[in-house]
Design an enzyme around this catalytic site. Structure first.
Site, PDB file in Angstrom:
ATOM      1  N   HIS A   1      -8.887  11.677   0.896  1.00 48.15           N
ATOM      2  CA  HIS A   1      -8.089  10.463   0.798  1.00 48.15           C
ATOM      3  C   HIS A   1      -6.780  10.562   1.575  1.00 48.15           C
ATOM      4  CE1 HIS A   1      -5.588   7.331  -1.321  1.00 48.15           C
ATOM      5  NE2 HIS A   1      -6.725   6.661  -1.219  1.00 48.15           N
TER       6      HIS A   1
ATOM      7  N   ASP B   1       0.554  17.721  18.731  1.00 50.50           N
ATOM      8  CA  ASP B   1       1.398  18.819  19.217  1.00 50.50           C
ATOM      9  C   ASP B   1       2.350  19.273  18.113  1.00 50.50           C
ATOM     10  OD1 ASP B   1       0.049  18.672  21.610  1.00 50.50           O
ATOM     11  OD2 ASP B   1       1.528  17.395  22.572  1.00 50.50           O
TER      12      ASP B   1
ATOM     13  N   ASP C   1      17.523   9.341  -7.664  1.00 48.98           N
ATOM     14  CA  ASP C   1      18.976   9.559  -7.578  1.00 48.98           C
ATOM     15  C   ASP C   1      19.515   9.669  -6.151  1.00 48.98           C
ATOM     16  OD1 ASP C   1      19.216   9.507 -10.306  1.00 48.98           O
ATOM     17  OD2 ASP C   1      19.246  11.685 -10.559  1.00 48.98           O
TER      18      ASP C   1
ATOM     19  N   HIS D   1       0.817  -1.212   0.000  1.00 53.56           N
ATOM     20  CA  HIS D   1       0.000   0.000   0.000  1.00 53.56           C
ATOM     21  C   HIS D   1       0.852   1.265   0.000  1.00 53.56           C
ATOM     22  CE1 HIS D   1      -3.219   2.708   1.804  1.00 53.56           C
ATOM     23  NE2 HIS D   1      -3.865   2.129   0.802  1.00 53.56           N
TER      24      HIS D   1
ATOM     25  N   LYS E   1       3.237   4.461  -1.125  1.00 53.61           N
ATOM     26  CA  LYS E   1       3.312   5.420  -2.232  1.00 53.61           C
ATOM     27  C   LYS E   1       4.619   6.192  -2.080  1.00 53.61           C
ATOM     28  CE  LYS E   1      -1.328   4.707  -1.739  1.00 53.61           C
ATOM     29  NZ  LYS E   1      -2.018   4.083  -0.605  1.00 53.61           N
TER      30      LYS E   1
ATOM     31  N   LYS F   1      -3.908  10.804   4.490  1.00 45.11           N
ATOM     32  CA  LYS F   1      -3.682  10.136   5.769  1.00 45.11           C
ATOM     33  C   LYS F   1      -2.607  10.934   6.505  1.00 45.11           C
ATOM     34  CE  LYS F   1      -3.864   6.951   2.174  1.00 45.11           C
ATOM     35  NZ  LYS F   1      -5.273   6.806   2.040  1.00 45.11           N
TER      36      LYS F   1
END
Length: 383
Positions: free
Chosen positions: A294, A301, A123, A116, A118, A296
């Site tokens: 979508h 703090d 480089d 899952h 991304k 997350k």
């Protein structure tokens, strides 16, 4: 109050930039890919034929044909809608394409393990991490008002070495990057906020709990504010408990969740079964109205966690996930400003309103909570 050592160490002297929505992160990503000289590594869950995938894969093919080493790992379930044309074009251009956990009934329950993450690394000099996919829901060349609300973080600096190690570990199928092994290494904790401070947090298919462990530690220490944004609110019992405890000791606790704009309505209804107790404890709940939320992200703090993890049972127990944690003041402020603005664009759910919701809504919540209760009970027994 002291806190245990994290898994991968904190790295200073990094640079982070929050890129909100595809209109910001896709042009930056495509421009960065054009500058690659040596290697590009890509890990995505969602990919399907469309304008977004064409722009991304065109750039990867061009670089591979120039002699840049390009490696792409796609999840076999999340990217199953990517057609054969692109699969063939990537291979013909010299892109090394791998599929995580190909779909087969012979794999049994292991079929539920998904990649899952991304992540795009270029480089060893630049990286992007967040929640994007190569689908038109995230970006198209022409503005589309209902594109999904998502973020990516652009990164440079020493923390990229840990991101590269995480990618290489799974690409080479090496067991060296084990959560339990790294926990025993006792990397030093860096408790103070500092410019460019960040670290990699990850979760694996072997119930490695770095992201969950880190979140729980932070919730226990929360003093002023907590804001958790997730599209799929099915939190573990331990997360719900810490959210309630924080609210009861006077911390402002906000949940930023989806409204009727969602790709999985049953998940939304199942998660709403937790609303009553959370609202009664003083937790503020906001349902984002403009489009599908979508992203997350968690703000506690002066600490943030941003990436691919939905902070739900599925992600924390089955998925390969990766988040950037940071105490960089500029990134923390950017996330805080974004979440505050998102809450203003959301519908605030009060305890009184929730008690008066229609019977049709109550029925949907009850029906869709049944499979969730079963999953929760099974996973709790495995802990």
């Amino acid at each position: 109050m002291s806190i245990d050592a994290p898994v991968l160490p904190w790295r200073a002297d990094n640079q982070f930039e929050l890129l909100v929505d595809g209109v910001q992160f896709m042009p930056r990503l495509l421009a960065a890919l054009q500058q690659a000289q040596r290697h590009i590594d890509v890990c995505l869950y969602l990919a399907e034929d469309g304008l977004c995938a064409s722009a991304l894969f065109d750039a990867l093919c061009q670089q591979a044909q120039r002699g840049v080493r390009v490696r792409v790992q796609l999840d076999a379930l999340g990217s199953r809608a990517l057609g054969n044309t692109w699969r063939q074009r990537l291979a013909a251009a010299g892109v090394v394409l791998r599929w995580f956990n190909p779909l087969s009934w012979r794999r049994g329950l292991n079929i539920f393990q998904r990649d899952h993450r991304k992540l795009i690394l270029i480089d060893g000099q630049a990286g992007f991490v967040g929640g994007m996919g190569a689908t038109d829901e995230f970006w198209t060349p022409e503005p589309w008002p209902l594109q999904w609300h998502e973020v990516m973080v652009y990164m440079t600096g020493p923390v990229l070495a840990d991101w590269q190690a995480l990618f290489d570990n799974h690409w080479d199928n090496k067991p060296s990057l084990s959560w339990r092994t790294l926990r025993r290494a006792h990397h030093p904790w860096w408790p103070q906020s500092a410019q460019g401070l960040g670290r990699v947090a990850f979760a694996g298919c072997e119930r490695q709990g770095d992201i969950l462990w880190s979140l729980l530690q932070r919730l226990k220490l929360a003093q002023r504010q907590v804001c958790l944004a997730t599209p799929y609110f099915l939190p573990t019992w331990s997360v719900r408990r810490q959210l309630i405890k924080a609210a009861k000791r006077g911390v402002q606790v906000r949940l930023l969740l989806t409204s009727s704009y969602t790709d999985h309505p049953p998940v939304r209804y199942a998660g709403q079964r937790y609303y009553r107790r959370l609202l009664k404890a003083g937790v503020e709940i906001y349902e984002y109205q403009p489009r599908f939320l979508h992203l997350k992200a968690v703000l506690v703090d002066d600490w943030v966690s941003i990436g691919s993890c939905n902070f739900d049972y599925w992600g924390l127990f089955f998925n390969l996930d990766a988040n950037l944690e940071s105490q960089d003041p500029s990134l923390v402020q950017a996330v805080a400003d974004m979440l505050a603005n998102d809450c203003q664009l959301s519908l605030s759910v009060s305890y009184q309103q929730w008690q008066q919701r229609p019977r049709s809504v109550r029925l949907k919540q009850w029906l869709w909570s049944l499979p969730d209760r079963l999953l929760v009970n099974l996973l709790d027994r495995r802990q």
